[in-house]
Design a protein around this motif. Structure first.
Motif, PDB file in Angstrom:
ATOM      1  N   THR A  44      19.877  -9.687  26.545  1.00  0.00           N
ATOM      2  CA  THR A  44      19.395 -10.905  27.219  1.00  0.00           C
ATOM      3  C   THR A  44      17.883 -11.001  27.135  1.00  0.00           C
ATOM      4  OG1 THR A  44      21.289 -10.937  28.714  1.00  0.00           O
ATOM      5  CG2 THR A  44      19.316 -12.127  29.429  1.00  0.00           C
ATOM      6  N   ASN A  45      17.187  -9.924  27.433  1.00  0.00           N
ATOM      7  CA  ASN A  45      15.718  -9.935  27.385  1.00  0.00           C
ATOM      8  C   ASN A  45      15.205 -10.234  25.981  1.00  0.00           C
ATOM      9  OD1 ASN A  45      15.584  -9.401  30.120  1.00  0.00           O
ATOM     10  ND2 ASN A  45      15.336  -7.203  29.835  1.00  0.00           N
ATOM     11  N   LYS A  94      16.027 -13.955  25.138  1.00  0.00           N
ATOM     12  CA  LYS A  94      15.207 -14.848  25.966  1.00  0.00           C
ATOM     13  C   LYS A  94      13.776 -14.929  25.421  1.00  0.00           C
ATOM     14  CE  LYS A  94      14.297 -15.861  30.773  1.00  0.00           C
ATOM     15  NZ  LYS A  94      14.541 -15.455  32.145  1.00  0.00           N
ATOM     16  N   GLU A 141      13.892 -21.978  25.014  1.00  0.00           N
ATOM     17  CA  GLU A 141      14.656 -22.022  26.265  1.00  0.00           C
ATOM     18  C   GLU A 141      15.916 -22.872  26.143  1.00  0.00           C
ATOM     19  OE1 GLU A 141      16.261 -21.562  29.871  1.00  0.00           O
ATOM     20  OE2 GLU A 141      14.647 -20.327  29.059  1.00  0.00           O
ATOM     21  N   PHE A 155      18.443 -20.802  24.183  1.00  0.00           N
ATOM     22  CA  PHE A 155      18.892 -19.657  24.983  1.00  0.00           C
ATOM     23  C   PHE A 155      19.872 -20.095  26.065  1.00  0.00           C
ATOM     24  CE2 PHE A 155      18.364 -16.836  28.669  1.00  0.00           C
ATOM     25  CZ  PHE A 155      18.830 -15.663  28.100  1.00  0.00           C
ATOM     26  N   SER A 156      19.619 -21.251  26.666  1.00  0.00           N
ATOM     27  CA  SER A 156      20.483 -21.719  27.754  1.00  0.00           C
ATOM     28  C   SER A 156      21.920 -21.974  27.280  1.00  0.00           C
ATOM     29  CB  SER A 156      19.906 -22.982  28.398  1.00  0.00           C
ATOM     30  OG  SER A 156      19.953 -24.061  27.496  1.00  0.00           O
ATOM     31  N   ARG A 181      23.316 -18.154  27.447  1.00  0.00           N
ATOM     32  CA  ARG A 181      22.959 -17.298  28.591  1.00  0.00           C
ATOM     33  C   ARG A 181      24.187 -16.786  29.347  1.00  0.00           C
ATOM     34  NH1 ARG A 181      19.562 -20.604  31.986  1.00  0.00           N
ATOM     35  NH2 ARG A 181      17.973 -19.942  30.540  1.00  0.00           N
TER      36      ARG A 181
END
Length: 158
Positions: free
Chosen positions: A81-82, A85, A90, A93-94, A97
């Motif tokens: 995840t890190n 991200k 963004e 990524f969303s 997620r």
């Protein structure tokens, strides 16, 4: 970095592994799980060579272009995840997620990493991004490398 890559390719052509270690000891140490030049010399004295394909995978991880995931790390959800991200916009990524949970890696047992990456790629199918997973077992039981590719740029990694 382009000059460095060309220099490293020349080192491989010349099979000058001592020079490779001198200039890329961080990569070699990570790849062979060693700590010092003497360990490297011991490795070479056993008539071993450095696998170029494996080297470039570890090189990409050391330089932050990919994420090294050990074969026995168990839950790697936070680590992945890190990385994603940090690397993805963004809005992209969303899209994935919610699928980055309970990702387990154990090359001998429970391992859902490939399944989760496939699921993420299905959700990224309408974007210019895809997740690429490479597996290498040249020097150990196995490690994975996760990278992001841009589809419209001939799978160039970011």
């Amino acid at each position: 970095m382009n000059n460095e890559v060309e220099y490293i390719r020349a080192i491989f052509r010349d099979r000058n592994f001592s020079e490779l270690y001198r200039t890329q000891s961080t990569v070699i140490n990570e790849m062979l799980m060693i700590d010092n030049p003497q360990d490297f010399e011991d490795f070479l004295s056993g008539e071993n060579n450095i696998d170029e394909t494996a080297f470039w995978l570890f090189y990409s991880a050391v330089h932050g272009e990919s994420l090294l995931i050990g074969g026995y790390e168990e839950d790697v959800s936070e680590k992945i995840t890190n990385f994603l991200k940090r690397k993805l916009p963004e809005n992209i990524f969303s899209l994935i997620r919610d699928y980055l949970r309970n990702i387990h890696v154990d090359v001998d047992a429970e391992n859902n990493l490939e399944e989760i990456i496939g699921l993420c790629n299905r959700h990224l199918s309408d974007t210019d991004y895809s997740l690429c997973l490479d597996f290498d077992n040249t020097y150990c039981e196995g490690v994975y490398f996760l990278r992001i590719a841009l589809k419209n740029f001939q799978n160039r990694s970011i």
